[in-house]
Design an enzyme around this catalytic site. Structure first.
Site, PDB file in Angstrom:
ATOM      1  N   GLU A  33      -5.184   1.538   2.779  1.00 19.12           N
ATOM      2  CA  GLU A  33      -5.057   0.911   3.421  1.00 19.12           C
ATOM      3  C   GLU A  33      -5.417   1.189   5.326  1.00 19.12           C
ATOM      4  O   GLU A  33      -5.450   0.107   5.796  1.00 19.12           O
ATOM      5  CB  GLU A  33      -4.201  -0.083   3.110  1.00 19.12           C
ATOM      6  CG  GLU A  33      -3.430  -0.949   4.049  1.00 19.12           C
ATOM      7  CD  GLU A  33      -2.638  -1.151   5.361  1.00 19.12           C
ATOM      8  OE1 GLU A  33      -2.834  -2.536   6.174  1.00 19.12           O
ATOM      9  OE2 GLU A  33      -2.101  -0.196   5.697  1.00 19.12           O
ATOM     10  N   GLU A  34      -4.403   2.271   5.150  1.00 16.19           N
ATOM     11  CA  GLU A  34      -4.781   2.738   7.066  1.00 16.19           C
ATOM     12  C   GLU A  34      -5.802   2.598   7.526  1.00 16.19           C
ATOM     13  O   GLU A  34      -6.181   3.198   8.731  1.00 16.19           O
ATOM     14  CB  GLU A  34      -3.663   3.790   6.734  1.00 16.19           C
ATOM     15  CG  GLU A  34      -2.127   3.670   6.924  1.00 16.19           C
ATOM     16  CD  GLU A  34      -1.405   2.744   7.240  1.00 16.19           C
ATOM     17  OE1 GLU A  34      -2.364   1.978   8.467  1.00 16.19           O
ATOM     18  OE2 GLU A  34      -0.225   2.682   7.192  1.00 16.19           O
TER      19      GLU A  34
ATOM     20  N   ASP B 177       5.856   2.155   7.250  1.00 16.37           N
ATOM     21  CA  ASP B 177       4.360   1.651   6.852  1.00 16.37           C
ATOM     22  C   ASP B 177       3.757   2.267   5.840  1.00 16.37           C
ATOM     23  O   ASP B 177       3.171   3.777   6.027  1.00 16.37           O
ATOM     24  CB  ASP B 177       4.137   1.644   7.951  1.00 16.37           C
ATOM     25  CG  ASP B 177       2.553   0.781   7.834  1.00 16.37           C
ATOM     26  OD1 ASP B 177       2.419   0.017   7.282  1.00 16.37           O
ATOM     27  OD2 ASP B 177       1.679   0.655   8.847  1.00 16.37           O
TER      28      ASP B 177
ATOM     29  N   HIS C  39       0.923  -0.883   0.055  1.00 19.10           N
ATOM     30  CA  HIS C  39       0.291  -0.227   0.250  1.00 19.10           C
ATOM     31  C   HIS C  39       0.877   1.332   0.233  1.00 19.10           C
ATOM     32  O   HIS C  39       1.827   1.336   0.767  1.00 19.10           O
ATOM     33  CB  HIS C  39      -0.828  -0.002   1.007  1.00 19.10           C
ATOM     34  CG  HIS C  39      -0.841   0.147   3.066  1.00 19.10           C
ATOM     35  ND1 HIS C  39      -0.290   1.216   2.816  1.00 19.10           N
ATOM     36  CD2 HIS C  39      -0.188  -0.980   3.559  1.00 19.10           C
ATOM     37  CE1 HIS C  39       0.477   1.218   3.918  1.00 19.10           C
ATOM     38  NE2 HIS C  39      -0.093   0.170   4.585  1.00 19.10           N
TER      39      HIS C  39
ATOM     40  N   HIS D   9       3.835   4.129  12.782  1.00 22.52           N
ATOM     41  CA  HIS D   9       3.161   5.338  12.587  1.00 22.52           C
ATOM     42  C   HIS D   9       3.557   6.514  13.644  1.00 22.52           C
ATOM     43  O   HIS D   9       2.616   6.983  13.909  1.00 22.52           O
ATOM     44  CB  HIS D   9       1.146   4.081  13.483  1.00 22.52           C
ATOM     45  CG  HIS D   9       0.504   3.481  12.565  1.00 22.52           C
ATOM     46  ND1 HIS D   9      -0.753   3.086  12.365  1.00 22.52           N
ATOM     47  CD2 HIS D   9       1.239   3.276  11.170  1.00 22.52           C
ATOM     48  CE1 HIS D   9      -0.864   2.742  11.625  1.00 22.52           C
ATOM     49  NE2 HIS D   9       0.200   2.111  10.946  1.00 22.52           N
TER      50      HIS D   9
END
Length: 341
Positions: A198-199, A170, A60, A309
């Site tokens: 995606e997140e 990420d 992603h 994150h």
């Protein structure tokens, strides 16, 4: 360097335009065809007329970020998160806002002015704001607008013992693995999907899997790593430097046992270090992919990311390189008929 280009590009969920353009430029010389679906996922095709299982590799493009939702009369910006962000790590962090990348800093009431009770509690999102140096609301709105998104400004840098720090590992580390994989040749039909959103709920992966109908799908991800001091073994999930992590069980998926054992056997055959992701929290795009149509066999391969994150994240470059090696080895074995879906 590829990791630097990818991690420093802007691309919060739903606003993946810049990172998609960077990836498109990188992969164009190496793929037979590329196109974008209606949601914004970049799809790359390579050798699709070859014999063998149709394999889709997913990574992603989007990163966690912030969205501007209100401007105070004094010009300070209120925001909400895009994706899972811990507000405790935000205060004083620099950000870039909107297409023009207007600089700002996340602020809060200074400790000198806090009451004793306030000092005992972590800051919440409603206590935070972004300061762009505007003199009032009109001045702020001349530079940014409601709905603009903000990203962290951390630059890529290699540090310590073959490690790197940046924002958005990420999942820009997964994107880098996929880009490098698309540069190689494999004797099977290969699809690379650089997905969106995606997140905020694995939103881009399902539609692209429905479209491509792969026989096998593998999500390439940056995953949680908590191997620091005082972390209990059962809560570490992964250990940085111990190799790519294979998903056994997460918030959306219980791994297909046959395919998991196949990936483990490939790693052992090629002497590639690997580990198992040992907590069930979180997920990746395979959580959406495996439920499409009649079901799609596959799994997840992740690079451990410390401080995931957060504005600054950390990876082992050895893990990154070994993930590329493992994906290449798996595709090589699939082309030889080493696994039947």
């Amino acid at each position: 360097m590829l990791l630097k280009k990818l991690t420093e590009a802007m691309g919060p969920s739903g606003f993946e335009d810049e990172i998609r353009n960077v990836i498109r430029e990188e992969v164009t010389p190496y793929v037979d065809k590329h196109y974008t679906d209606v949601l914004g996922t970049l799809i790359c095709e390579k050798g699709v007329n070859k014999n063998g299982p149709r394999v889709m590799l997913d990574a992603h493009m989007d990163e966690v970020g912030l969205m501007i939702v209100h401007v105070e009369e004094n010009g300070l910006l209120r925001f909400r998160p895009l994706g899972g962000i811990d507000p405790r790590v935000l205060v004083s962090k620099p950000v870039q806002i909107g297409p023009q990348k207007r600089f700002g800093v996340i602020g809060a009431k200074p400790i000198h002015l806090q009451s004793p009770e306030e000092r005992t509690k972590p800051l919440s999102l409603k206590q935070l704001y972004i300061d762009i140096g505007a003199k009032d609301k009109d001045d702020a709105l001349s530079a940014v607008k409601l709905g603009d998104v903000a990203m962290f400004t951390t630059k890529y840098e290699e540090i310590g013992d073959h490690c790197a720090k940046a924002k958005s590992f990420d999942d820009r580390v997964g994107c880098a693995v996929l880009v490098e994989t698309l540069k190689a040749q494999f004797d099977l039909p290969l699809y690379g999907a650089f997905t969106v959103q995606e997140e905020i709920g694995l939103r881009g992966a399902g539609p692209v899997a429905y479209r491509l109908q792969p026989d096998i799908a593998i999500a390439l991800e940056g995953t949680v790593c908590f191997d620091v001091a005082d972390a209990p073994g059962h809560g570490q999930s992964t250990i940085m430097g111990k190799g790519p992590a294979l998903t056994v069980h997460d918030g959306q998926t219980i791994a297909n046992r046959r395919f998991l054992e196949f990936m483990m056997s490939v790693a052992e055959k090629y002497s590639i270090p690997y580990q198992l992701r040992r907590v069930k929290g979180g997920s990746n795009d395979y959580g959406a992919i495996h439920k499409v149509r009649e079901g799609i066999i596959g799994g997840g391969i992740s690079v451990p990311v410390r401080y995931i994150h957060a504005p600054t994240q950390l990876i082992s470059l050895d893990d990154y390189q070994n993930t590329i090696r493992l994906v290449s080895a798996i595709l090589t074995e699939l082309a030889k008929g080493g696994f039947t879906a």
